[in-house]
Design a protein around this motif. Structure first.
Motif, short mmCIF file in Angstrom:
data_model
loop_
_atom_site.label_atom_id
_atom_site.label_comp_id
_atom_site.label_asym_id
_atom_site.label_seq_id
_atom_site.Cartn_x
_atom_site.Cartn_y
_atom_site.Cartn_z
N ASN A 48 6.90 19.79 -7.46
CA ASN A 48 5.96 20.92 -7.36
C ASN A 48 4.72 20.68 -8.21
N GLY A 49 4.37 19.40 -8.37
CA GLY A 49 3.20 19.05 -9.16
C GLY A 49 2.13 18.40 -8.30
N THR A 50 1.12 17.85 -8.95
CA THR A 50 0.02 17.19 -8.24
C THR A 50 -0.28 15.85 -8.88
N LEU A 51 -0.77 14.95 -8.07
CA LEU A 51 -1.27 13.67 -8.56
C LEU A 51 -2.70 13.53 -8.05
N LYS A 52 -3.65 13.51 -8.99
CA LYS A 52 -5.06 13.46 -8.61
C LYS A 52 -5.73 12.24 -9.24
N VAL A 53 -6.88 11.88 -8.69
CA VAL A 53 -7.62 10.73 -9.20
C VAL A 53 -9.09 11.08 -9.31
N GLY B 121 0.81 -1.21 0.00
CA GLY B 121 0.00 0.00 0.00
C GLY B 121 0.84 1.25 0.00
N LEU B 122 2.03 1.18 -0.61
CA LEU B 122 2.93 2.34 -0.64
C LEU B 122 3.02 2.97 -2.02
N GLY B 123 2.61 2.25 -3.05
CA GLY B 123 2.82 2.71 -4.42
C GLY B 123 2.26 4.09 -4.70
N LEU B 124 0.98 4.30 -4.37
CA LEU B 124 0.35 5.58 -4.65
C LEU B 124 0.89 6.68 -3.74
N TYR B 125 1.25 6.30 -2.52
CA TYR B 125 1.86 7.28 -1.61
C TYR B 125 3.18 7.79 -2.18
N ILE B 126 4.04 6.86 -2.64
CA ILE B 126 5.33 7.24 -3.20
C ILE B 126 5.12 8.06 -4.48
N ALA B 127 4.17 7.65 -5.31
CA ALA B 127 3.88 8.40 -6.53
C ALA B 127 3.47 9.83 -6.20
N SER B 128 2.63 9.97 -5.19
CA SER B 128 2.19 11.32 -4.77
C SER B 128 3.36 12.15 -4.25
N GLU B 129 4.28 11.51 -3.51
CA GLU B 129 5.45 12.22 -2.99
C GLU B 129 6.37 12.67 -4.12
N ILE B 130 6.50 11.85 -5.15
CA ILE B 130 7.33 12.21 -6.31
C ILE B 130 6.71 13.42 -7.01
N ALA B 131 5.38 13.40 -7.15
CA ALA B 131 4.70 14.55 -7.77
C ALA B 131 4.92 15.82 -6.94
N LYS C 159 -17.54 3.52 -14.44
CA LYS C 159 -17.00 2.98 -15.69
C LYS C 159 -15.48 3.01 -15.74
N LYS C 160 -14.85 4.06 -15.21
CA LYS C 160 -13.39 4.14 -15.34
C LYS C 160 -12.77 4.95 -14.21
N THR C 161 -11.49 4.73 -14.03
CA THR C 161 -10.69 5.46 -13.04
C THR C 161 -9.51 6.10 -13.76
N CYS C 162 -9.23 7.35 -13.41
CA CYS C 162 -8.15 8.07 -14.08
C CYS C 162 -7.24 8.73 -13.05
N PHE C 163 -5.95 8.39 -13.12
CA PHE C 163 -4.93 9.08 -12.33
C PHE C 163 -4.20 10.07 -13.24
N THR C 164 -4.08 11.32 -12.77
CA THR C 164 -3.49 12.36 -13.59
C THR C 164 -2.34 13.04 -12.85
N LEU C 165 -1.16 13.00 -13.47
CA LEU C 165 -0.01 13.75 -12.97
C LEU C 165 0.04 15.07 -13.71
N HIS C 166 0.14 16.16 -12.95
CA HIS C 166 0.20 17.50 -13.56
C HIS C 166 1.44 18.22 -13.03
N LEU C 167 2.33 18.61 -13.95
CA LEU C 167 3.51 19.38 -13.58
C LEU C 167 3.46 20.73 -14.29
N PRO C 168 3.24 21.81 -13.55
CA PRO C 168 3.28 23.14 -14.20
C PRO C 168 4.73 23.54 -14.43
N PHE C 169 4.98 24.21 -15.52
CA PHE C 169 6.34 24.67 -15.81
C PHE C 169 6.51 26.08 -15.24
N THR C 170 7.34 26.19 -14.25
CA THR C 170 7.64 27.49 -13.61
C THR C 170 9.15 27.68 -13.64
#
Length: 399
Positions: free
Chosen positions: A373-378, A359-369, A383-394
Motif C-alpha cells: 500500500n505504498g508508492t515508488l516514485k522517481v 527490464g523487470l527490476g523496477l517493475y517488480i520493485a513497484s509491485e512490491i511497493a 545532476k542526479k536521480t532519486c528513487f523514493t519508496l514511501h510506506l504510510p503507516f495505517t
C-alpha cells in the motif's frame, strides 16, 4: 427445418445485433405505405432474409430463402444500383419481368448495402401488392441513408470482432509467455544454486590470484542471475493472477536486511562508494525480504547507471507515521519518454551496450511497493536521480 451454413447464420446474427434494424423496417413500411420490408443477404448463390417486417403475410420468415435467380436483388448484386418501381404494370422495364409475376407485387424498392471495403452485402428492400409513390428524393434518400447506416454497423461489428480476436490471441500469447517464464525460472534455480554453492566452496580454498578472480566472477554472476530469476518468477506470478505475496513481520530487523544488501552489492562493486544513512527509530511492519528485494533492485540500478567515480547515497527513515527509503545516484537524466514507462515490464529506457537485462527490476520493485500500500516514485535532473519508496503507516499496515 432448414440447415444454414455458419456464414449465413453469422450474417443473420449480425443484422439482428443492430438494434435499429427493426425500427428501420417499420419506418420504411409506414413512410411508403408498403406492407413488407426486409434486409436480405445476397451472395452469388443465395438470397436470405436476415430481418423482416411483414404486414401482408408474404410468408417469409427470418432465415427464409428465395431462389436467387427469381429475385431482382440478384441483378442489383451485379450492377450495384438501386431499383425502384412505383407501379409494375406501368413500368416498361418490369411489366413483363418474371419476379413481379412470380411474387405478385406492384411496388418495389431495393437499395444495395455496401460495406466499407466495397463488398456487396445485400439489400434493404420493400414490396407491396399495391402501387406506391417511391420515385422521389424523400423515399430514395431515406432508403440510401438506412442502407448506409446498416453497412456502418456491420463494419463496426466486424472491426470489433477483429479487435477481440486479436486481443484474445495476444492474451493467449501473454499467458504462454508468462507460463514459460515461470517454468524457466524454476528450472534455472537448481543449476544456479549448484554453481553458486560450488563458487562459495572454491573461494574458501587457497587459490592463486587468477583462480580467485575467476571464482569471484562466478559468484558475482550467480548473484545477478539469482536476481533475474527472482524478478522473472515474481513477474510471472503477478501476471498469472497470484500477484506479489507478502509475509509481514512486526519485529523485522529491516536495517540488518538492508545493510546485508549493501554488503552483497559492495562485494560486486568493490571500488564504488556507497554512503548509507539509516534512522529506524520506529518499527516497520512489512515483509522484510520483499523490501530487501526492492532495495536490491534500486541499488543495483543506481550502481549500473552512475559514473564509476561517483557516490551512491542511501537514506532510510522511519517515523511514527511513515517509512521512507531513498536511493540517490549521479548520472544522466532519465529522458521524459522513458520516465513514462519506467515501471512497466520489459521497459528499460536508454540502455548502454554493457547494461543488459530483462527490464523487470523496477517493475517488480513497484509491485512490491503497491503490495505494501505504498508508492515508488522517481525524480531525475541532469545532476542526479532519486528513487523514493514511501510506506504510510495505517491500520492496514499494522495488521
Amino acid at each position: 427445418m432448414q440447415n444454414f451454413s455458419k456464414t449465413v447464420l453469422d450474417d443473420i446474427e449480425s443484422i439482428n445485433k443492430i438494434p435499429a434494424v427493426a425500427h428501420i423496417l417499420e419506418i420504411v413500411c409506414r413512410t411508403t405505405g408498403m406492407g413488407f420490408s426486409a434486409v436480405a443477404r445476397v451472395t452469388s448463390d443465395t438470397w436470405t432474409a436476415c430481418a423482416i417486417h411483414d404486414e401482408i403475410n408474404f410468408g417469409l420468415a427470418v432465415g427464409g430463402e428465395l431462389k436467387l435467380e427469381t429475385t431482382i436483388c440478384n441483378e442489383i448484386r451485379q450492377h450495384k444500383q438501386a431499383v425502384i418501381i412505383d407501379h409494375v404494370a406501368e413500368d416498361p422495364n418490369f411489366a413483363d419481368h418474371h419476379t413481379p409475376l412470380m411474387y405478385g407485387f406492384q411496388s418495389y424498392i431495393s437499395v444495395p448495402i455496401t460495406l466499407k471495403n466495397g463488398t456487396f452485402f445485400g439489400t434493404l428492400c420493400a414490396i407491396d401488392p399495391k402501387p406506391a409513390k417511391l420515385k422521389n428524393p424523400t423515399v430514395t434518400g431515406m432508403f440510401t441513408m438506412f442502407a448506409d447506416l446498416i453497412a456502418f454497423h456491420l463494419d463496426a461489428m466486424e472491426e470489433l470482432a477483429k479487435t477481440e480476436r486479436e486481443l484474445k490471441k495476444e492474451q493467449e500469447i501473454a499467458v504462454l509467455r508468462d507460463q514459460f517464464i515461470a517454468i524457466l525460472g524454476h528450472d534455472l534455480r537448481n543449476p544456479l544454486n549448484a554453481i553458486s554453492t560450488s563458487a562459495q566452496l572454491l573461494s574458501r580454498l587457497n587459490l592463486d590470484e587468477r583462480s580467485g578472480r575467476i571464482t569471484k566472477i562466478i559468484k558475482d554472476s550467480s548473484f545477478r542471475m539469482n536476481g533475474l530469476i527472482e524478478n522473472m518468477l515474481d513477474f510471472a506470478s503477478g501476471r498469472l493472477g497470484e500477484g506479489i505475496t507478502l509475509s509481514r513481520t512486526a519485529d523485522e530487523d529491516l536495517e540488518k536486511l538492508l545493510l546485508q544488501v549493501v554488503e552483497e552489492l559492495q562485494a560486486i562493486w568493490p571500488l564504488r562508494d556507497i554512503k548509507v544513512s539509516f534512522n529506524f527509530d520506529y518499527p516497520v511492519h512489512a515483509d522484510g525480504k520483499r523490501l530487501a528485494q526492492l532495495f536490491s533492485n534500486l541499488l543495483a540500478n543506481a550502481l549500473n547507471y552512475s559514473p564509476s567515480d561517483s557516490t551512491v547515497e542511501i537514506i532510510g527513515l522511519s517515523t511514527e507515521k511513515e517509512f521512507n527509503l531513498c536511493v540517490i545516484n549521479e548520472g544522466k537524466q532519465i529522458p521524459a519518454a522513458a520516465m513514462d514507462r519506467l515501471f512497466q515490464p520489459f521497459s528499460r529506457g536508454e540502455v548502454e551496450p554493457n547494461q543488459k537485462g530483462l527490464g523487470l527490476g523496477l517493475y517488480i520493485a513497484s509491485e512490491i511497493a503497491n503490495a505494501h500500500n505504498g508508492t515508488l516514485k522517481v525524480s531525475s535532473t541532469p545532476k542526479k536521480t532519486c528513487f523514493t519508496l514511501h510506506l504510510p503507516f495505517t491500520n492496514d499496515n499494522n495488521k
